[in-house]
Design a protein around this motif. Structure first.
Motif, short mmCIF file in Angstrom:
data_model
loop_
_atom_site.label_atom_id
_atom_site.label_comp_id
_atom_site.label_asym_id
_atom_site.label_seq_id
_atom_site.Cartn_x
_atom_site.Cartn_y
_atom_site.Cartn_z
N LYS A 345 0.83 -1.20 0.00
CA LYS A 345 0.00 0.00 0.00
C LYS A 345 0.87 1.26 0.00
CE LYS A 345 -3.72 -0.28 2.40
NZ LYS A 345 -4.70 -0.31 3.52
N GLU A 346 1.92 1.25 0.81
CA GLU A 346 2.82 2.41 0.86
C GLU A 346 3.53 2.60 -0.47
OE1 GLU A 346 5.41 1.65 4.13
OE2 GLU A 346 3.97 2.33 5.65
N LEU A 354 -2.72 9.10 -4.53
CA LEU A 354 -4.15 8.85 -4.38
C LEU A 354 -4.98 9.66 -5.36
CD1 LEU A 354 -4.40 8.80 -0.48
CD2 LEU A 354 -4.18 6.86 -2.03
N ASP A 355 -4.34 10.52 -6.12
CA ASP A 355 -5.09 11.42 -6.99
C ASP A 355 -5.17 10.95 -8.44
OD1 ASP A 355 -5.52 13.18 -4.88
OD2 ASP A 355 -3.60 14.17 -5.20
N ARG A 356 -4.50 9.87 -8.77
CA ARG A 356 -4.62 9.34 -10.13
C ARG A 356 -4.75 7.82 -10.07
NH1 ARG A 356 0.62 7.98 -12.69
NH2 ARG A 356 2.28 8.17 -11.13
N LEU A 474 -7.37 -2.68 -6.50
CA LEU A 474 -8.10 -3.03 -5.27
C LEU A 474 -7.43 -2.41 -4.04
CD1 LEU A 474 -8.96 -6.81 -5.88
CD2 LEU A 474 -10.56 -4.88 -5.89
N ILE A 475 -6.12 -2.45 -4.02
CA ILE A 475 -5.38 -1.92 -2.86
C ILE A 475 -5.41 -0.39 -2.84
CG2 ILE A 475 -3.09 -1.76 -1.80
CD1 ILE A 475 -2.56 -4.59 -3.00
N LYS A 513 -13.87 2.95 0.83
CA LYS A 513 -13.26 3.76 -0.24
C LYS A 513 -12.20 4.67 0.33
CE LYS A 513 -14.54 5.54 -4.61
NZ LYS A 513 -13.40 5.01 -5.32
N ARG A 514 -11.04 4.73 -0.34
CA ARG A 514 -9.89 5.41 0.23
C ARG A 514 -9.83 6.89 -0.11
NH1 ARG A 514 -4.32 3.27 -0.70
NH2 ARG A 514 -3.94 4.50 1.18
#
Length: 521
Positions: A345-346, A354-356, A474-475, A513-514
């Motif tokens: 994830k990192e 997280l923006d694209r 998914l991650i 949702k992230r």
């Protein structure tokens, strides 16, 4: 004196009369044992049925246990079928590097002869002109890098649809008072199915509530179920005409259903080509198969509509099941190993952000994600015993005399757990691949989830892209958690054999949702 000789001869000849058959048996046994010594070691089987009862519901695991007693090459007899099992990287390397041509045919079960499926199949057809043509078409038209690259947007669309379905299903669960839990494998299969549908037929075939797609998927699931059922007719050929377990009769029905649906797509395309005055610019694989008219070399001048139908159906089997099962196992392992989940994830957060949305072109920048996929394939190869091979002639393999028509099983599941090749082989440790040039393309024999040699899985390059993209999405898209009630189920790694190796209890988890930047998913 004469009577003494008569008496003496009587005393000698009577015992000889009884001893002669015994002597014949002893000599025959020694000859047989001498021949057997040239075979690989293995457990003694029962008369007639052989070693059938030595294997249970998870044969790859049972064979792996036999290795500790008999070694990496094992000899078994299933009824009248001679079988050699390969269970180490060294033995696999010997097979694929030095004996590939000898063991390049397929051992076809009786059930896979239903509807003459094996005759049109790429995976099951005999090694020869027809197989070479279909293999060449797959390699040059469907899976060549240029075409795979040009269809990246289709796969990304299918993956984004999957995340939308997961989010909608979770919201519906919460709205009805549930926890928001979803069965991940269901959506993975829908996504994989549509990826294949777009490449084969230029269309999505499945949505969560699609009646036609559900009918096709149901038929396929039944075919996959019956294709792996143990069938006594395979081991005792004199029973084939009886079909005593009814497996082939059931397969004929469900295979017929699946082929009928695909045949409708093929017929529709044939009619379109007849009435269309222009040639398509962007051709899918169905176009390629229908337009094949020979290449001046070996094989048929065209591919029959029946065989086109079988090839398309086979691509759905191979492409959807292997991909979805691999991603499910990866998610299971990551949820059971929070430290690995945190690291991947990192990595995605730092490289993609997280923006694209993550894209296929980003995969080379994500080494830990790649290591996660390799480690998943090591522990959970989609087809643990690969597709059975068949010896085309008598041969000497590693000092053993292997007769013609011997079935050869390569236990990729056991090879992935080989203690001589892997440190702590039963643990999930993606780090073992970092900084090491170990791939699954058939040249590193300690990791061969897709096989090796001339009959290596033709679609692994495409499957590789889908697995990485879907897993990364998914991650990136969700934080995943497991309810306390589900924790024992997640940790339970019990396997279920089908066409691919599935988790017995399907994975269920709660997605959150992230970020809002992907609100258009």
């Amino acid at each position: 004196m004469e009577s003494w000789y008569s008496f003496t001869w009587l005393r000698v000849s009577v015992p000889l009369t009884f001893l002669l058959p015994l002597l014949v048996v002893v000599v025959w046994t020694k000859v047989r044992n001498s021949a057997t010594k040239r075979r690989p070691p293995g457990p003694t089987g029962w008369p007639v049925i052989g070693n059938i009862f030595d294997l249970g519901a998870t044969p790859h695991q049972d064979l792996y246990k036999l290795r500790f007693k008999y070694g990496p090459v094992i000899w078994l007899k299933f009824g009248s079928v001679n079988t050699m099992v390969i269970q180490s990287p060294k033995a696999a390397a010997e097979l694929f590097k030095n004996h590939d041509s000898t063991f390049c045919d397929r051992k076809v079960t009786e059930v896979m002869r239903s509807c003459s499926y094996n005759q049109g199949s790429l995976a099951l057809s005999k090694y020869g002109p027809y197989w070479r043509i279909i293999r060449r078409l797959c390699s040059s038209e469907l899976l060549v890098s240029k075409r795979v690259n040009s269809t990246a947007a289709l796969r990304e669309k299918c993956v984004q649809n999957m995340t939308r379905w997961i989010e909608d299903d979770s919201k519906a669960s919460r709205a009805s008072g549930g926890s928001g839990e979803v069965q991940i494998s269901r959506f993975l299969l829908l996504m994989s199915f549509n990826v294949v549908g777009n490449l084969m037929l230029s269309r999505d075939l499945l949505e969560p509530h699609s009646d036609k797609g559900r009918e096709f998927l149901d038929a396929m699931e039944m075919v996959m179920e019956f294709s792996v059922k143990p069938n006594v007719a395979d081991f005792l050929p004199f029973l084939k005409w009886m079909d005593p377990m009814g497996i082939k009769r059931n397969m004929e029905h469900h295979m017929g259903r699946a082929l009928k649906i695909v045949a409708e797509f093929v017929t529709e395309r044939v009619q379109q080509k007849k009435h269309s005055g222009t040639e398509k610019v962007n051709k899918d694989f169905l176009d390629v198969l229908l337009e094949y008219d020979g290449d001046g070399k070996e094989g048929p001048h065209n591919i029959s509509e029946r065989n086109v139908t079988i090839i398309i159906l086979e691509m759905f089997f191979a492409g959807s099941e292997t991909t979805s099962s691999t991603i499910e196992w990866a998610m299971v392992e990551l949820l059971c190993n929070p430290d690995s989940m945190r690291k991947v994830k990192e990595e995605i957060n730092s490289i993609i952000g997280l923006d694209r949305k993550v894209e296929e072109k980003n995969m080379d920048e994500l080494p830990y994600l790649q290591a996660v996929v390799k480690e998943t394939l090591r522990l959970h190869p989609p087809v643990p015993l690969l597709v059975p091979r068949d010896a085309t002639e008598d041969s000497n393999y590693m000092g053993y005399e292997i007769p013609k028509n011997t079935q050869v099983l390569v236990n990729a599941w056991a090879i992935g757990r080989d203690a001589e090749s892997w440190d702590d082989p039963l643990s999930f440790k993606p780090e073992r691949f970092l900084g090491k040039n170990i791939e699954y393309y058939g040249q590193h024999f300690e990791l061969i989830p897709f096989g090796s040699g001339r009959r290596i899985c033709v679609g692994f390059a495409l499957g590789e892209r889908v697995v990485h993209l879907a897993l990364a999405t998914l991650i990136q898209s969700f934080d995943w958690e497991v309810s306390n009630a589900r924790s024992p189920e997640i940790a339970d790694m019990t396997e279920r054999m089908g066409i691919t190796l599935r988790k017995l209890v399907p994975l269920k988890a709660i997605p959150t949702k992230r970020n809002s930047a992907q609100g258009n998913i």
